[in-house]
Write an enzyme that holds these catalytic residues in place. Structure first.
Site, short mmCIF file in Angstrom:
data_model
loop_
_atom_site.label_atom_id
_atom_site.label_comp_id
_atom_site.label_asym_id
_atom_site.label_seq_id
_atom_site.Cartn_x
_atom_site.Cartn_y
_atom_site.Cartn_z
N THR A 1 1.12 81.90 -84.83
CA THR A 1 0.23 82.84 -85.49
C THR A 1 -0.07 83.97 -84.52
O THR A 1 -0.69 83.76 -83.49
CB THR A 1 -1.09 82.14 -85.88
OG1 THR A 1 -0.76 80.94 -86.55
CG2 THR A 1 -1.91 83.02 -86.78
N CYS B 1 -13.81 71.40 -59.75
CA CYS B 1 -14.86 70.42 -60.02
C CYS B 1 -15.23 70.40 -61.50
O CYS B 1 -15.43 69.35 -62.09
CB CYS B 1 -16.13 70.79 -59.26
SG CYS B 1 -16.08 70.24 -57.57
#
Lengths: 152, 166
Positions: free
Chosen positions: B14, B101
């Protein structure tokens, strides 16, 4: 990003902004250092023990906001508690008291539990005790040590 | 049809036409403004670093001082964890730690590590990206809040010795 500040509840934010019991106790009766700065988390917990209970708890933490909040809440939870009651405090108790933590931050409460366990182990090592603080004999020994060695 | 197989295999993909057109326009504007926007951001980034290094102790600029993307700064604030600092600035600026993290791993930024920054210092680093919308006023505000936040977090840090007994 898998976490967002909005994921933190009001209690977490409060303990991060206004952490309770920051510091290190001089000549503490028990000290624990858990975590690893290379992993981004290090928590130092120190306790003053009087008559088998936590008279004072202080922390210093290198870590994210949740780690700081968990450390702060840990000191609040354990202060004034009997040593044998500390065995019952788990990472879930800390997370619950904080009103919950986002999944990616649950490890911060685990760090807090490790600190409590390690501090207890350190206390026993210093007191020359073995195993969990359960029998009344052990309590008596702790009480005696407090009065004898710590000069209370 | 070959490709991604979207929409029950009726399409291979798309394409977001408005976004494509918009991106083309954005690139056009960026190229047009580059001759004056680049030096402006370079100056602004320099201002930010000057204020940070003047107001906060134990800070390190990661990467070369001059030869870098204009407006980009990566700074290590020793003894303070990056995400905690980020949280203190949540109402002031949109920043990132640049570390992995946040995606659930415990390692610091691999770019910083590749630059020779020790792992624990990588966890103490923030990345600042200044852009078209930023002004000197923003730099002032961020630097001020940073200085306060670093001071506060260092009081909590186990790596900083207390001046007075607890």
């Amino acid at each position: 990003m898998s976490w967002n500040v909005v994921d933190y509840g009001a209690i977490v934010l409060d303990h991060y902004e206004n952490p309770r019991n920051v510091g290190e106790i001089e000549e503490a009766d028990a000290v624990a250092t858990v975590g690893n700065p290379a992993c981004g988390d290090l928590m130092k917990l120190s306790l003053r023990v009087r008559e088998g209970a936590v008279a004072e708890a202080r922390f210093k933490t290198f870590g994210c906001g949740a780690a700081i909040a968990a450390s702060s809440m840990t000191t609040v939870l354990i202060q004034g508690r009997k040593l044998q009651d500390l065995e019952k405090i788990t990472n879930l108790s800390v997370a619950e008291a904080l009103g919950g933590l986002p999944p990616s931050k649950v490890h911060c409460s685990v760090l807090a539990e490790e600190a409590i366990r390690e501090a207890l182990a350190d206390y026993r090592r210093r007191a020359g005790l073995r195993g969990p603080v359960e029998s009344s004999g052990a309590h008596a020994a702790i009480g005696a040590r407090d009065k004898g060695e710590m000069g209370v | 049809m070959t490709g991604g197989g979207q929409e029950k295999k009726r399409r291979s993909g798309t394409l977001n036409v408005p976004a494509i057109v918009g991106f083309g326009k954005a690139a056009e504007i960026a190229k047009r403004d580059m001759p004056f926007e680049s030096p402006r951001l370079e100056t602004l980034g320099g201002c930010l670093w000057k204020r940070i290094s003047r107001e906060i102790e134990d800070v390190t600029l990661n990467g070369p001082a001059g030869n870098r993307l204009p407006g980009n700064l990566n700074v290590t604030f020793s003894h303070v964890e990056g995400e905690a600092l980020l949280m203190a600035l949540r109402e002031t600026a949109a920043l990132s730690t640049g570390s992995a993290c946040a995606s659930g791993t415990v390692r610091g930024s691999y770019v910083l590590r590749a630059l020779g920054v020790p792992e624990e210092e990588a966890h103490s680093s923030l990345r600042f990206g200044l852009g078209r919308g930023n002004t000197e006023e923003h730099v002032d505000r961020v630097a001020g809040h940073l200085a306060r936040a670093v001071r506060r977090l260092r009081e909590i840090s186990p790596f900083v010795q207390e001046a007075r007994p607890a």
